[in-house]
Scaffold this active site. Structure first.
Site, short mmCIF file in Angstrom:
data_model
loop_
_atom_site.label_atom_id
_atom_site.label_comp_id
_atom_site.label_asym_id
_atom_site.label_seq_id
_atom_site.Cartn_x
_atom_site.Cartn_y
_atom_site.Cartn_z
N CYS A 33 0.83 -1.20 0.00
CA CYS A 33 0.00 0.00 0.00
C CYS A 33 0.87 1.25 0.00
CB CYS A 33 -0.89 0.04 1.25
SG CYS A 33 -1.95 -1.39 1.48
N ASP A 443 18.68 38.14 -11.81
CA ASP A 443 17.28 38.25 -12.24
C ASP A 443 16.61 39.48 -11.64
OD1 ASP A 443 14.93 36.67 -13.56
OD2 ASP A 443 14.19 37.34 -11.62
#
Length: 510
Positions: A33, A443
Site C-alpha cells: 500500500c 534576475d
C-alpha cells in the site's frame, strides 16, 4: 524516512506526504500500500517497507485495490539528488528501458549495465528491468480501464513483449486477470471526448492559480492554449513523442491530491512518456511539505510561503523546445517572446492532421530549426545566430537535455555556446532539467520581489537550498504585485548578447 520505525509512525498517521517515497508491505495479506492507505493499520510485526513498487512486487506483494499504490506521485528525491540513480529513475519513468533496453539506459548514464543494476538495487531494491515492468503494469491498467483497445493491443502498447508476459504480470501485480481488471474500472470513454482519461496524482497542496497563470502567459498559439475561466481552466498542448504526436489536456479543478487529464495519442505506446512529460511540466512530483518546512523559516520568504504553500516550479514537456524558446525570448517581454515563437511555429512547425481546438502544430524539431533560414523572424542577427547554434548542438547530440542529463555538464555546454549566458543557462537548467535548486543570476524579478518583501537586493539564497527554484517563484509572485516598467536583463559574457527573458511589471518570471 530511512528508519522503519519512523515509516511505521507515518503509516499509523496515514501521512500522505510519504506516498511514493516508500511502500508498506503487509505480510499477513500479501498486499502493498501507500502510507496513506485508509485501510486498518496493520500490526508492526506484519509490516515491512520497500523504496519502490517494483521492489514490493519482486518480494511477492500485490497492489492494494483500495489505495492504488501504483498511482502515487513520484519521489521528489530524484530531482533533488540528480545523481546516477536519480537520473536513472527519471529516464525509466520516461520509458527509456521500454524503447532502448537496459543497454540504452546504461549508455545514456555512462555506466555499465552491471554497475547500474547494482546501484539501483542498493538504493531502491529493484533493478531497471523490474522498475520498468512495474511501470508497464500501471500503464496496462490505465489502458485497460480507459480505452477500448483489445487485450493484445493493450499488452504491446504498455510495452510488454508478449501477451503471456502481460497476462502473468497483471495477475501478479493486481491479483486479477486483464479482463477482470478492465471490468473493475470506470470504463472507456469516461468523460466528454475521445482519449485516455487520467487522474494525475500530486503530493500536498497545488497552487493552480500560480501554475496556470504561469503557463497561460507563455502559451504559444498553435501549440498551446489555456481555455476556461480562472479556477476551472484547462491547459492544452501538442506533444512530440517517441512514436508519434499527441495532445495533452489538464484541468485546473481536480480533487484532493489529483488533477483531471486527458491524452489523445497517435500511438498508445507513448502513454508512459506523455504522462511523465505532463507531470514534469506541472511539477507534480514536488514535495511542497519539504519546501514549506525549509522556506517558512526564512525571514524574507517565510510569510509569503506560508500564504501560498502549493507553489510549483513548472518544467516542460520538451526540453529542447524549452531551451530554444528561452533563446527566442532573450531581451524581450514575455508577450513579445510568445509572438515570436508563434511566428516560428507557423513558419516551421509540423501541421497536425487536423486542428484540435486551437492546436494546429507541433513545435519544430531542433534539426528543422538548425536548417531553417530564420530570416522572417524579427530579431537581432546575434540572437538568430545563437538560436541556430543551439539548435545545431541539440540536433547533433553535442548537447543533450533529457531527464538523464548531468546538470552541471549541460550547463557548462550551454555556457560554451555563443549567445547563451548565465541567466539563460540557469533558466534552462531550472525548467528543462527540472532542477529544484536554481536562483537565476542577476534576475530583475527576483530583486524586485525581494524588495517587495522588505529585503532589497536578492542574495545568492544559500539558506534556501535545495529549494531555490521555489524561492525564485515566490519572489516572482511578490514582484508581480509591484508595478514597474519592463526590464531587460543582459548577458555579462564578453560577446554581450542579451540572454534573459525579461518580463512586464505584471508578469515577472521569465
Amino acid at each position: 524516512m530511512n528508519d522503519d520505525e519512523a515509516r511505521y509512525e507515518a503509516v499509523r498517521a496515514r501521512d500522505a506526504r510519504f506516498d511514493g517515497v516508500f511502500f508498506t508491505c503487509v505480510t499477513s495479506t500479501g498486499i502493498y500500500c501507500r502510507p496513506s492507505c485508509p485501510a486498518t493499520t496493520p500490526k508492526r510485526a506484519n509490516v515491512r517497507f520497500h523504496r519502490s513498487a517494483a521492489a514490493a512486487q519482486a518480494d511477492g506483494f500485490r497492489a492494494c485495490r483500495r489505495c492504488r499504490p501504483d498511482a502515487v506521485p513520484g519521489s521528489a528525491e530524484w530531482n533533488v539528488r540528480a545523481d546516477a540513480v536519480g537520473r536513472a529513475m527519471l529516464l525509466i519513468a520516461d520509458g527509456v528501458v521500454d524503447r532502448e533496453g537496459v543497454t540504452g539506459l546504461a549508455a545514456r548514464l555512462g555506466y555499465s549495465e552491471r554497475q547500474l543494476r547494482r546501484q539501483l538495487v542498493d538504493e531502491v531494491g529493484a533493478g531497471p528491468v523490474a522498475l520498468a515492468r512495474a511501470q508497464r503494469a500501471h500503464a496496462a491498467r490505465t489502458l485497460l480501464q480507459t480505452t477500448t483497445l483489445d487485450i493484445a493491443a493493450v499488452a504491446f502498447a504498455a510495452g510488454f513483449s508478449s501477451v503471456r508476459q502481460f497476462n502473468d504480470t497483471v495477475r501478479q501485480v493486481y491479483d486479477r486477470t486483464p479482463s477482470r481488471l478492465r471490468a473493475a474500472g470506470p470504463g472507456p470513454g469516461t468523460g466528454t471526448t475521445e482519449g485516455i482519461a487520467l487522474r494525475l496524482a500530486h503530493r500536498g497542496p497545488f497552487d493552480g492559480d500560480q501554475v496556470f497563470d504561469f503557463l497561460a502567459r507563455r502559451a504559444v498559439p498553435g501549440i498551446e492554449e489555456v481555455v476556461g475561466a480562472p479556477g476551472d481552466r484547462r491547459y492544452r498542448r501538442t506533444l512530440r513523442l517517441p512514436h508519434g504526436h499527441g495532445v495533452a489536456e489538464v484541468g485546473e479543478a481536480g480533487g484532493p491530491g489529483w488533477l483531471p487529464a486527458r491524452l489523445t495519442l497517435l500511438d498508445p505506446r507513448d502513454l508512459t512518456a506523455a504522462v511523465q512529460r505532463v507531470r514534469r511540466l506541472l511539477d507534480l512530483d514536488a514535495d511542497p511539505f519539504a519546501v514549506r518546512e525549509r522556506l517558512t523559516a526564512d525571514p524574507v520568504l517565510g510569510a509569503a510561503v506560508a500564504a501560498r504553500p502549493g507553489v510549483r516550479s513548472p518544467g516542460t514537456t520538451d526540453p529542447d523546445e524549452l531551451a530554444l524558446r528561452a533563446v527566442l525570448g532573450q531581451q524581450v517581454t514575455v508577450a513579445a517572446a510568445r509572438n515570436l515563437t508563434a511566428a516560428l511555429v507557423a513558419a516551421g512547425g509540423t501541421l497536425l492532421p487536423a486542428p484540435d481546438g486551437g492546436l494546429t502544430h507541433l513545435f519544430p524539431s531542433a534539426a528543422e530549426i538548425a536548417d531553417a533560414p530564420l530570416g522572417g523572424l524579427r530579431m537581432p542577427d546575434a540572437r538568430r545566430t545563437a538560436l541556430r547554434t543551439l539548435a545545431g548542438a541539440l540536433a547533433g547530440g553535442d548537447l543533450v537535455l533529457d531527464p538523464g542529463t548531468d546538470r552541471e555538464e549541460a550547463e557548462q555546454r550551454l555556457l560554451a555556446l555563443r549567445g547563451i549566458g548565465p541567466w539563460t543557462a540557469g533558466y534552462i537548467r531550472m525548467r528543462a532539467l527540472a532542477d529544484p535548486d536554481v536562483l537565476l543570476a542577476g534576475d530583475a524579478g527576483a530583486r524586485h520581489g525581494a524588495t517587495r518583501l522588505g529585503a532589497p537586493g536578492a542574495s545568492s539564497g544559500q539558506r534556501w537550498r535545495p529549494w531555490r527554484s521555489y524561492a525564485l517563484h515566490h519572489l516572482w509572485l511578490a514582484a508581480s504585485a509591484t508595478p514597474r516598467a519592463a526590464v531587460a536583463l543582459h548577458d555579462t559574457r564578453p560577446d554581450h548578447v542579451a540572454e534573459a527573458e525579461p518580463v512586464p511589471a505584471a508578469s515577472p518570471g521569465g
